[in-house]
Design a protein around this motif. Structure first.
Motif, short mmCIF file in Angstrom:
data_model
loop_
_atom_site.label_atom_id
_atom_site.label_comp_id
_atom_site.label_asym_id
_atom_site.label_seq_id
_atom_site.Cartn_x
_atom_site.Cartn_y
_atom_site.Cartn_z
N SER A 137 109.59 68.55 19.46
CA SER A 137 109.37 68.75 20.73
C SER A 137 108.71 70.01 21.22
CB SER A 137 110.67 68.64 21.64
OG SER A 137 111.50 69.73 21.25
N SER A 138 108.46 71.05 20.11
CA SER A 138 107.93 72.37 20.59
C SER A 138 106.37 72.02 20.71
CB SER A 138 107.79 73.02 19.09
OG SER A 138 109.15 73.38 18.72
N TYR A 139 105.76 70.93 20.60
CA TYR A 139 104.30 70.49 20.77
C TYR A 139 104.35 69.29 21.89
CZ TYR A 139 103.08 73.92 17.21
OH TYR A 139 102.91 75.04 16.67
N ARG A 140 103.52 69.71 22.84
CA ARG A 140 103.23 68.53 23.73
C ARG A 140 102.46 67.34 22.80
NH1 ARG A 140 101.21 72.94 26.49
NH2 ARG A 140 99.20 72.01 26.25
N ARG A 141 102.82 66.07 23.18
CA ARG A 141 101.96 64.98 22.68
C ARG A 141 100.57 64.95 23.28
NH1 ARG A 141 104.17 59.02 22.11
NH2 ARG A 141 105.77 60.26 20.90
N ALA A 142 99.49 65.01 22.38
CA ALA A 142 97.94 64.71 22.75
C ALA A 142 97.65 63.63 23.16
CB ALA A 142 97.31 65.12 21.45
N LYS A 167 104.65 66.91 8.05
CA LYS A 167 103.88 65.59 8.42
C LYS A 167 104.55 64.82 9.91
CE LYS A 167 103.38 60.97 6.79
NZ LYS A 167 103.66 59.97 5.59
N THR A 168 105.94 65.01 9.93
CA THR A 168 106.67 64.40 11.12
C THR A 168 106.17 65.06 12.31
OG1 THR A 168 108.47 64.13 9.72
CG2 THR A 168 108.93 63.96 12.15
N LEU A 169 105.86 66.54 12.36
CA LEU A 169 105.39 66.94 13.62
C LEU A 169 104.06 66.59 14.07
CD1 LEU A 169 106.43 70.54 14.60
CD2 LEU A 169 104.08 69.84 14.69
N THR A 196 102.95 64.55 17.40
CA THR A 196 101.94 65.17 18.47
C THR A 196 100.45 64.32 18.59
OG1 THR A 196 102.77 67.43 17.64
CG2 THR A 196 100.69 67.39 18.64
N PHE A 197 100.24 63.70 17.44
CA PHE A 197 99.22 62.99 17.55
C PHE A 197 99.35 61.43 16.98
CE2 PHE A 197 97.60 67.34 16.57
CZ PHE A 197 96.68 67.51 17.49
N PRO A 198 99.90 60.80 17.72
CA PRO A 198 100.35 59.41 17.22
C PRO A 198 99.53 58.52 16.71
CG PRO A 198 101.44 60.00 19.62
CD PRO A 198 100.25 61.10 19.30
N TYR A 235 92.94 74.25 24.14
CA TYR A 235 93.36 73.20 22.85
C TYR A 235 94.83 73.48 22.42
CZ TYR A 235 88.52 73.09 23.34
OH TYR A 235 87.06 73.04 23.89
N ASP A 236 95.68 74.47 23.04
CA ASP A 236 96.80 74.66 22.56
C ASP A 236 98.06 73.77 22.96
OD1 ASP A 236 99.01 76.11 21.54
OD2 ASP A 236 99.08 77.83 23.21
N LEU A 237 98.67 73.03 22.18
CA LEU A 237 99.69 72.32 22.58
C LEU A 237 101.05 72.81 22.47
CD1 LEU A 237 98.14 69.02 21.02
CD2 LEU A 237 98.11 69.42 23.35
N HIS A 238 101.46 73.72 22.29
CA HIS A 238 102.56 74.57 22.05
C HIS A 238 103.23 74.64 23.28
CE1 HIS A 238 105.77 77.22 20.75
NE2 HIS A 238 105.67 76.81 19.51
#
Length: 364
Positions: A53-58, A125-127, A131-133, A352-355
């Motif tokens: 959850s530290s990163y938004r889903r793209a 890998k999970t992160l 983030t990029f499903p 481009y930062d998804l954090h």
């Protein structure tokens, strides 16, 4: 054209930032690597990583009309794929995520891009997947012990990390069916269609990269190197130019055929015995390839935006087109943004930062 509109907007934002910001082991690595690489495996000692959850889903990026159909979805051997390799670690994770995001956003055929992540911790890998499903990717474990004994001290400690040397082993790490790969550092963003870089002619060379023949090539090696005719004669029959190894197109077939991993290792062994350079993983590449590099337009590596390797000072863009912005050097945009002391051009990285620690207003 859409990225040009965005870029113009970013430049306008840059002007605002200028006003607001302050002045702103016993085995031979090449032979043993197959038995020490585990693809999509589990580490014995997994490190603590940021929660997903530290990163938004793209956003989900789809191919435009006219893209060649992906024949076997998810099959790494599909010949229609564009292969991109990056390293992935905790220190540069935020940069790697932004780099992937930028590539997808500017690609005409994002579903045709296959990412290879070189890691020393496969739990990342999970992160990436969260983030990029829909991302096509594979995680390749690189054992630090493979190269640790060959690493010498450098001008900056970050350059001594084993994962910096994983690029030397791409031909062994990636599947034999992968014939070409784009290697990218984790401190950059791509603002053009990566397929253009992929389709660059290598002119029968093994690697292609932007070259900088005006740079003082001698400074990348010690005086002892140049005074030793055995060492310096390696350049006697070629016209070597500096190139940055953070952006390379590599013909893996030729690399495997001519055994370039072992050639790089031999120079690293020389360095351990008789110090011939001071700068990390770059000089062995220069020793092996300088003067034998297929030239790529400089717009594909607008490098040096992170300053030099000691002081992360602000830098301007080089004259000419911009397809890739590269914060090589000690200053990284995510650190400067978080510290509220960004350089003017750091605003071009921020979208481009998804954090989640950075304002969502920068997301594209």
């Amino acid at each position: 054209m859409q990225w040009i509109i965005r870029f113009s907007g970013f430049v306008s934002a840059t002007l605002v930032m200028i006003v607001l910001a302050p002045s702103l082991q016993s085995f031979h690595p090449a032979e043993a690597i197959r038995s020490h690489i585990h693809i999509d495996g589990q580490l014995r000692f997994p490190a603590a990583i940021p929660h997903r959850s530290s990163y938004r889903r793209a956003s989900t990026f789809r191919n435009a009309a006219g893209c060649e159909p992906v024949r076997n979805s998810g099959d790494v051997c599909d010949p229609s794929l564009v292969h991109v390799a990056l390293t992935l670690d905790l220190d540069y994770l935020r940069g790697s995520i932004a780099a992937v995001h930028s590539i997808l956003q500017h690609s005409s055929c994002p579903e045709s891009v296959f990412f290879h992540f070189l890691v020393s911790d496969t739990s990342l890998k999970t992160l990436v997947g969260s983030t990029f499903p829909k991302l096509k990717f594979r995680v390749h474990y690189f054992d630090p012990e493979i190269v640790r004994r060959l690493i010498s001290t450098s001008v900056r400690q970050a350059l001594e990390q084993p994962l910096n040397y994983a690029r030397n082993y791409l031909a062994e790490i990636l599947e034999p069916c992968v014939r070409r790969v784009i290697y990218l550092d984790s401190d950059l963003v791509v603002v053009d269609d990566v397929a253009k870089l992929w389709n660059t002619s290598l002119e029968q060379k093994t690697i292609g990269a932007p070259e900088y023949c005006h740079a003082n090539f001698t400074k990348y090696f010690t005086a002892g190197f140049w005074s030793n005719p055995v060492y310096s004669s390696v350049f006697s029959d070629r016209n070597p130019c500096y190139f940055n190894t953070g952006v390379m197109v590599i013909d893996l077939v030729k690399w495997r055929e001519f055994g370039y991993t072992k050639r790089i290792e031999k120079w690293m062994e020389v360095q351990k015995l008789d110090r011939i350079y001071d700068l990390g993983s770059l000089p062995p590449f220069l020793l092996v390839f300088a003067g034998h590099v297929a030239p790529i337009d400089h717009g594909w590596n607008q490098h040096g935006l992170g300053g030099d390797n000691v002081v992360g000072s602000c830098r301007d863009l080089h004259p000419g087109p911009v397809s890739l912005l590269h914060w090589s050097g000690s200053g990284k945009p995510w650190l400067r943004l978080d510290s509220k002391q960004p350089c003017p051009l750091d605003v071009l990285w921020a979208p481009y930062d998804l954090h989640r620690s950075w304002s969502s207003s920068w997301s594209t």
